[in-house]
Write a protein that holds these residues in place. Structure first.
Motif, PDB file in Angstrom:
ATOM      1  N   THR A  85       1.031  -1.210  -0.046  1.00 18.66           N
ATOM      2  CA  THR A  85       0.139  -0.094   0.155  1.00 18.66           C
ATOM      3  C   THR A  85       0.907   1.195  -0.076  1.00 18.66           C
ATOM      4  OG1 THR A  85      -1.886  -1.124   1.090  1.00 18.66           O
ATOM      5  CG2 THR A  85      -1.688   1.310   1.112  1.00 18.66           C
ATOM      6  N   VAL A  86       1.917   1.423   0.888  1.00 20.98           N
ATOM      7  CA  VAL A  86       2.653   2.265   1.089  1.00 20.98           C
ATOM      8  C   VAL A  86       4.052   2.023  -0.053  1.00 20.98           C
ATOM      9  CG1 VAL A  86       4.345   3.593   2.455  1.00 20.98           C
ATOM     10  CG2 VAL A  86       2.026   2.860   3.167  1.00 20.98           C
ATOM     11  N   ARG A  87       4.221   2.825  -0.912  1.00 19.31           N
ATOM     12  CA  ARG A  87       5.487   2.591  -1.667  1.00 19.31           C
ATOM     13  C   ARG A  87       6.286   3.903  -1.875  1.00 19.31           C
ATOM     14  NH1 ARG A  87       9.402   0.393  -4.870  1.00 19.31           N
ATOM     15  NH2 ARG A  87       9.863   1.476  -6.671  1.00 19.31           N
ATOM     16  N   THR A  88       5.836   5.173  -1.806  1.00 18.23           N
ATOM     17  CA  THR A  88       6.766   6.178  -1.908  1.00 18.23           C
ATOM     18  C   THR A  88       6.630   6.904  -0.708  1.00 18.23           C
ATOM     19  OG1 THR A  88       5.008   7.640  -2.807  1.00 18.23           O
ATOM     20  CG2 THR A  88       6.476   6.504  -4.481  1.00 18.23           C
ATOM     21  N   ALA A  89       7.895   7.437  -0.065  1.00 24.11           N
ATOM     22  CA  ALA A  89       8.109   7.966   1.114  1.00 24.11           C
ATOM     23  C   ALA A  89       8.788   9.288   0.901  1.00 24.11           C
ATOM     24  CB  ALA A  89       8.476   7.066   2.098  1.00 24.11           C
ATOM     25  N   GLY A 132      15.803   5.678   5.061  1.00 26.82           N
ATOM     26  CA  GLY A 132      15.490   5.460   3.485  1.00 26.82           C
ATOM     27  C   GLY A 132      15.948   4.238   2.978  1.00 26.82           C
ATOM     28  N   GLY A 133      17.345   3.930   3.436  1.00 26.24           N
ATOM     29  CA  GLY A 133      18.092   2.781   3.044  1.00 26.24           C
ATOM     30  C   GLY A 133      17.612   1.265   3.349  1.00 26.24           C
ATOM     31  N   ARG A 170      12.440  -2.971   1.953  1.00 26.32           N
ATOM     32  CA  ARG A 170      10.669  -3.412   2.059  1.00 26.32           C
ATOM     33  C   ARG A 170       9.905  -3.086   0.978  1.00 26.32           C
ATOM     34  NH1 ARG A 170      10.498  -3.744   8.214  1.00 26.32           N
ATOM     35  NH2 ARG A 170      12.533  -3.236   8.902  1.00 26.32           N
ATOM     36  N   GLY A 171      10.581  -2.789  -0.049  1.00 28.26           N
ATOM     37  CA  GLY A 171       9.787  -2.352  -1.345  1.00 28.26           C
ATOM     38  C   GLY A 171       9.131  -0.795  -1.303  1.00 28.26           C
TER      39      GLY A 171
END
Length: 606
Positions: A203-207, A218-219, A224-225
């Motif tokens: 569901t969560v892809r971009t952050a 971020g790394g 975790r995709g």
């Protein structure tokens, strides 16, 4: 109309000026014809005015015009660029600390983009630091890098007790610590995924990570995709973004201050601040409004650090429990007024969710707090656009923009986003055709450049994407792609983010918001055809050289009209280039595959 006697001599004198006026008319006509010739061939007025020795082969007339124009080319005199002084090794033209004193301190706005005027642009090659080595390859680079590539001792000594990084001999090691995750970033991300189950199921892809440190969060999320773009300002000693990119983790220079971030509205599924020291409750919550703008409806904002868990942490924050409680109460009130609702909390982490409920946004008025933005404020405009203390509700035009309506990753990569309809000339059919086109192109690129798809290339930039097709067809390779959408063209960056990719708006007449030597591969597709009337080719190529790593590559897909001139300038930058046919073998368009030479600055040699 009556004329006086005094007017008669002037009428007679006018006859004596008839010849000069006629000559002026002829000259203006000739000049207009000249300009028309320039525009009809696509030639850059900037190049003409700059007098850089560019010459155009004459066009044939009438019936043969189209045939000849396909073979016309821009010619550039050979040029050799000198090296910049050694102290330019980390030169960032538009965020240059040497220029900070020229700008005000208000809200740290001096750290925003302030590009030098044209007369002060550098025409030299940025040298590497002494002892620079080829970067360590991914995935090993996530945990270590060469000290000489990012020679900053301050951050090592000041943050060693928090385990951000550790210097050992000629290496930096990244143990995955952080101010708010003393047990390691893995345990911290595990707890966050427990609080936000959408982090586990696509569901969560971009952050977006604001105040990213060395980008360890971020790394970790890459595994975790989740594709995280780390954001931090340029500084004199920490070089957070440079560390992130040296590690092969997506990052960009930036600060939430007075201008909008270079992202569209509804871009990120999640935003994160781990003791990022951003004063969220100051200036009427203006910085929270910017987070609200770039966050997708239904997206999450995660905060760790002051004032969260102040009951157990306040004594280490050089403050009082009462002050922290008051700050937390103020933060909660502001978030509620902005239609954020509490989602979950545990330990040091608190999570809010941006509401998708129209009833909440219906309460906003021109006199509420925050006020509702008027229709003249485009929420997607983000290039040098001042932040405003108003809130734009999610558009009722889009029914599938919310996080709960967006396809999960990786399915969303291939689905034409709903807001493609907002991009002029775009449609679901155009999206599908574009994806098919890039499948063929990427296959052809890999045949021309075998390094593409291997561990030799990690950080990639598509300098003028439309829908992110190049990046989408590299998704199975060990790369990440910064998708750049021109600030002067149709703004399709929202479509890029809807696909689960990341990028930024940018104007290539200026320097990009990154450190030197941060990308392994630069790709452009007709950039000079589109922008040569505004941006001088020489400076665009010098900027490419600045951000490209030694031995890095450039894939330049361009009209044959510009290719010889590009190759000439590239040679002056110590690049080696080879010309190739496109996959369609068309004469009007060719591909240059260039590689930047690994050279040591003459100022660094002893």
């Amino acid at each position: 109309m009556k004329y006086s006697k005094e007017a008669k001599p002037e009428r007679q004198a006018g006859r004596s000026r008839a010849v000069p006026v006629a000559l002026l008319f002829v000259v203006l006509c000739a000049f207009s014809f000249y300009l028309g010739g320039i525009y009809s061939t696509g030639r850059s007025l900037l190049d003409v005015a700059a007098g850089n020795g560019i010459q155009l082969q004459p066009l044939a007339a009438s019936a043969a015009e189209k045939k000849v124009s396909s073979t016309a080319v821009v010619r550039t005199k050979a040029v050799v660029f000198d090296e910049c002084p050694a102290d330019y090794q980390d030169y960032t033209p538009c965020t240059d600390p040497k220029r900070w004193r020229k700008y005000g301190n208000y809200r740290l706005s001096f750290m925003e983009r302030h590009c030098p005027p044209p007369a002060e642009r550098k025409e030299c090659l940025v040298p590497p630091p002494p002892g620079y080595k080829a970067p360590i390859r991914w995935p090993k680079s996530k945990d270590q890098c060469w000290y000489r590539n990012v020679p900053y001792d301050w951050i090592s000594s000041q943050k060693s007790n928090q385990h951000w990084l550790r210097k050992d001999g000629d290496m930096f090691f990244f143990p995955g610590g952080g101010t708010m995750f003393p047990n390691g970033v893995g345990a911290y991300a595990d707890l966050m995924a427990e609080l936000i189950p959408g982090m586990r199921d696509g569901t969560v892809r971009t952050a977006l990570d604001t105040g990213c440190g060395v980008a360890s969060w971020g790394g970790d999320l890459l595994g975790r995709g989740i594709l995280t773009l780390s954001l931090a300002p340029r500084d004199n000693h920490e070089a957070q973004v440079q560390f992130a990119l040296e590690r092969g983790i997506p990052a960009i220079l930036g600060i939430i201050s007075t201008q909008r971030l270079p992202f569209p509205s509804g871009a990120f599924d999640m935003a994160h601040c781990s003791r990022c020291l951003i004063p969220w409750t100051e200036f009427g919550g203006l910085y929270l409004l910017e987070v609200h703008r770039v966050l997708r409806p239904g997206g999450f904002w995660a905060l760790s650090g002051p004032p969260v868990n102040y009951e157990n942490r306040w004594h280490g924050w050089n403050t009082t429990a009462a002050a922290q409680k008051a700050d937390l109460d103020r933060l909660k009130r502001m978030l509620a007024a902005m239609c954020f609702k509490p989602y979950s909390k545990k330990g040091d982490i608190a999570v809010w969710q941006k509401s998708t409920d129209p009833a909440c946004y219906d309460k906003l008025t021109p006199v509420s707090s925050p006020v509702k933005c008027d229709d003249s404020v485009d929420p997607d405009s983000a290039w040098y656009v001042p932040m405003r203390s108003c809130l734009t509700p999610p558009s009722p035009r889009y029914k599938k923009l919310g996080l709960d309506s967006t396809p999960k990753w990786p399915q969303r990569l291939a689905v034409a986003p709903e807001r493609i309809s907002a991009v002029p000339g775009s449609s679901a059919a155009a999206f599908k055709n574009d994806d098919s086109k890039w499948k063929l192109r990427v296959k052809h690129y890999k045949a021309l450049l075998p390094a593409l798809g291997s561990d030799k290339i990690r950080n990639v930039m598509d300098m003028n994407t439309v829908y992110g097709g190049f990046a989408a067809n590299l998704i199975k390779d060990p790369v990440w792609v910064m998708n750049v959408v021109s600030s002067y063209g149709p703004n399709s960056l929202g479509v890029v983010y809807d696909r689960g990719l990341i990028g930024a708006n940018h104007d290539w007449c200026e320097a990009f918001s990154t450190y030197p030597r941060t990308y392994d591969l630069l790709h452009l597709d007709g950039l000079f055809t589109a922008e040569s009337h505004r941006c001088e080719m020489k400076f665009v190529l010098l900027e490419m050289d600045r951000i490209l790593r030694p031995t890095g590559y450039a894939i330049i897909r361009e009209s044959s009209y510009f290719l010889d001139s590009i190759a000439t300038i590239a040679k002056g930058m110590r690049w080696s280039c080879e010309k190739h046919d496109t996959e369609y073998k068309a004469d009007k368009e060719k591909i240059l595959i260039c590689q930047k030479k690994f050279w040591s600055g003459k100022h660094n040699q002893h």
